[in-house]
Design an enzyme around this catalytic site. Structure first.
Site, PDB file in Angstrom:
ATOM      1  N   ASN A   7       0.879  -1.179   0.000  1.00 54.80           N
ATOM      2  CA  ASN A   7       0.000   0.000   0.000  1.00 54.80           C
ATOM      3  C   ASN A   7       0.911   1.222   0.000  1.00 54.80           C
ATOM      4  O   ASN A   7       1.516   1.544   1.014  1.00 54.80           O
ATOM      5  CB  ASN A   7      -0.894  -0.025   1.256  1.00 54.80           C
ATOM      6  CG  ASN A   7      -1.717   1.248   1.399  1.00 54.80           C
ATOM      7  OD1 ASN A   7      -1.787   2.056   0.470  1.00 54.80           O
ATOM      8  ND2 ASN A   7      -2.328   1.425   2.560  1.00 54.80           N
ATOM      9  N   LYS A   9       0.162   4.255  -0.210  1.00 53.26           N
ATOM     10  CA  LYS A   9      -0.432   5.451   0.417  1.00 53.26           C
ATOM     11  C   LYS A   9      -0.200   6.665  -0.508  1.00 53.26           C
ATOM     12  O   LYS A   9      -0.221   6.517  -1.722  1.00 53.26           O
ATOM     13  CB  LYS A   9       0.128   5.640   1.830  1.00 53.26           C
ATOM     14  CG  LYS A   9      -0.021   4.349   2.663  1.00 53.26           C
ATOM     15  CD  LYS A   9       0.266   4.505   4.117  1.00 53.26           C
ATOM     16  CE  LYS A   9       0.088   3.156   4.821  1.00 53.26           C
ATOM     17  NZ  LYS A   9       0.281   3.219   6.254  1.00 53.26           N
ATOM     18  N   HIS A  92      -9.260   1.585   5.369  1.00 51.70           N
ATOM     19  CA  HIS A  92      -7.938   1.696   5.994  1.00 51.70           C
ATOM     20  C   HIS A  92      -8.044   2.627   7.203  1.00 51.70           C
ATOM     21  O   HIS A  92      -8.804   3.607   7.171  1.00 51.70           O
ATOM     22  CB  HIS A  92      -6.916   2.236   4.982  1.00 51.70           C
ATOM     23  CG  HIS A  92      -5.512   2.111   5.488  1.00 51.70           C
ATOM     24  ND1 HIS A  92      -4.981   2.997   6.400  1.00 51.70           N
ATOM     25  CD2 HIS A  92      -4.551   1.181   5.260  1.00 51.70           C
ATOM     26  CE1 HIS A  92      -3.743   2.619   6.689  1.00 51.70           C
ATOM     27  NE2 HIS A  92      -3.457   1.521   6.004  1.00 51.70           N
ATOM     28  N   GLU A  94      -6.243   4.918   8.231  1.00 52.69           N
ATOM     29  CA  GLU A  94      -5.981   6.339   7.938  1.00 52.69           C
ATOM     30  C   GLU A  94      -7.230   7.007   7.369  1.00 52.69           C
ATOM     31  O   GLU A  94      -7.495   8.177   7.638  1.00 52.69           O
ATOM     32  CB  GLU A  94      -4.773   6.459   6.993  1.00 52.69           C
ATOM     33  CG  GLU A  94      -3.474   6.168   7.734  1.00 52.69           C
ATOM     34  CD  GLU A  94      -2.377   5.541   6.894  1.00 52.69           C
ATOM     35  OE1 GLU A  94      -2.458   5.578   5.655  1.00 52.69           O
ATOM     36  OE2 GLU A  94      -1.431   4.997   7.497  1.00 52.69           O
ATOM     37  N   GLU A 162      -5.090  -4.759  10.717  1.00 54.79           N
ATOM     38  CA  GLU A 162      -4.014  -3.790  10.902  1.00 54.79           C
ATOM     39  C   GLU A 162      -4.225  -3.054  12.225  1.00 54.79           C
ATOM     40  O   GLU A 162      -5.017  -2.091  12.279  1.00 54.79           O
ATOM     41  CB  GLU A 162      -4.019  -2.763   9.759  1.00 54.79           C
ATOM     42  CG  GLU A 162      -3.805  -3.369   8.391  1.00 54.79           C
ATOM     43  CD  GLU A 162      -3.224  -2.366   7.407  1.00 54.79           C
ATOM     44  OE1 GLU A 162      -2.165  -2.660   6.843  1.00 54.79           O
ATOM     45  OE2 GLU A 162      -3.800  -1.279   7.220  1.00 54.79           O
ATOM     46  N   GLY A 168       3.175   2.050  10.734  1.00 59.65           N
ATOM     47  CA  GLY A 168       4.161   3.117  10.561  1.00 59.65           C
ATOM     48  C   GLY A 168       5.002   3.390  11.793  1.00 59.65           C
ATOM     49  O   GLY A 168       5.697   4.400  11.871  1.00 59.65           O
ATOM     50  N   SER A 203       3.906  -2.435  10.118  1.00 58.97           N
ATOM     51  CA  SER A 203       5.358  -2.530  10.276  1.00 58.97           C
ATOM     52  C   SER A 203       5.926  -3.886   9.849  1.00 58.97           C
ATOM     53  O   SER A 203       6.868  -4.397  10.464  1.00 58.97           O
ATOM     54  CB  SER A 203       5.771  -2.198  11.711  1.00 58.97           C
ATOM     55  OG  SER A 203       5.439  -0.858  12.011  1.00 58.97           O
TER      56      SER A 203
HETATM   57  P1  13P Z   1       3.420   0.157   7.532  1.00 56.58           P
HETATM   58  O1  13P Z   1       3.847  -1.136   6.902  1.00 56.58           O
HETATM   59  O2  13P Z   1       4.189   1.346   7.056  1.00 56.58           O
HETATM   60  O3  13P Z   1       3.359   0.038   9.033  1.00 56.58           O
HETATM   61  O4  13P Z   1       1.910   0.432   7.049  1.00 56.58           O
HETATM   62  C1  13P Z   1       0.983  -0.588   7.144  1.00 56.58           C
HETATM   63  C2  13P Z   1      -0.240  -0.170   6.427  1.00 56.58           C
HETATM   64  O5  13P Z   1      -0.910   0.758   6.826  1.00 56.58           O
HETATM   65  C3  13P Z   1      -0.590  -0.898   5.203  1.00 56.58           C
HETATM   66  O6  13P Z   1      -1.881  -0.588   4.776  1.00 56.58           O
END
Ligand code: 13P
Length: 241
Positions: A7, A9, A92, A94, A162, A168, A203
């Protein structure tokens, strides 16, 4: 079958995408492997990524909860299907937390995708506060039930667990937590008589991938930061072949 889905982003320029795809060329992807790679890229690059389709699943990171019409700035499920995408991420954390997406919004987005037979990757996960208050299972249960309400459960779907506190941060959830929580999600899905693949996200990197991807009930990973680097992205999947 295991899914390794990146992803991106809101990252990368066209030039950086060229670098990324060049970086992939030095790897031999085994034929008939049971590993499926995929990338969820920003809308503006989706058409350009179709060259990778066939080797990679290509998908979007979001879709409108509305059908077509006067919704400036939105992208409909019909448009995603029209350009031949393979999947779309929905819900997601976010989107839920930075853009106030509710469980009802997530449910509507899934309905729109089902109208065009587009494979959704439904993200669920608890916040740190919910985790510390021991509410993980009730939060996940509510997210699953409200997301799937009124859907055709026979259509394909992927669930991505997640935990928000692991995204992150560089610190993934422990193997024990992932095992316990994905087993719970599996039970919740079984109670609805469905058996969707379950991915873990938060992560994931080349160092922890093998342990995570071999946990019972983990059918793959949804990868943020590490998917921006072609070497790291391929290395994460290569522990499976
Ligand atoms: P990270 O792998 O950067 O922690 O992000 C995970 C994520 O949000 C994938 O959708």
């Amino acid at each position: 079958m295991k899914y390794i889905i990146g992803n991106w982003k809101m990252n990368k320029t066209a030039g950086e995408i060229v670098e990324f795809t060049r970086g992939l060329k030095k790897y031999k992807f085994p034929k008939n492997s049971n590993v499926i790679f995929g990338l969820a890229v920003p809308y503006v690059y989706l058409l350009g990524m179709s060259k990778l389709q066939g080797h990679f699943l290509i998908g979007a990171q979001n879709v409108s909860s509305h059908e077509n019409g006067a919704y400036t700035g939105e992208i409909s499920a019909e448009m995603l299907a029209d350009v031949g995408l393979d999947f779309c991420i929905v819900g997601h954390s976010e989107r839920r937390h930075l853009f106030n997406e509710s469980n009802a919004d997530v449910n509507n987005k899934l309905k729109r995708l089902q109208e065009y037979d587009m494979l959704p990757i439904l993200c669920i996960g608890e916040t740190l506060e919910e985790f510390e208050a021991n509410k993980t299972k009730s939060v996940l249960s509510e997210q699953i039930k409200s997301a799937l309400d009124g859907l055709d459960l026979k259509k394909e779907m992927i669930i991505a667990y997640e935990p928000v506190w692991a995204i992150g941060t560089g610190k993934s959830a422990s193997a024990e937590i992932i095992k316990d929580t994905t087993a719970f999600i599996k039970d919740e899905l079984n109670a609805l008589k469905v058996d969707y693949p379950i991915l873990y996200g938060g992560s994931v990197n080349p160092a922890n991938a093998s342990e995570i991807l071999h946990i019972e009930n983990v059918d793959g990973a949804l990868i943020g930061g590490a998917s921006l680097d072609s070497d790291k992205f391929v290395q994460i999947g290569s522990c499976l072949y």
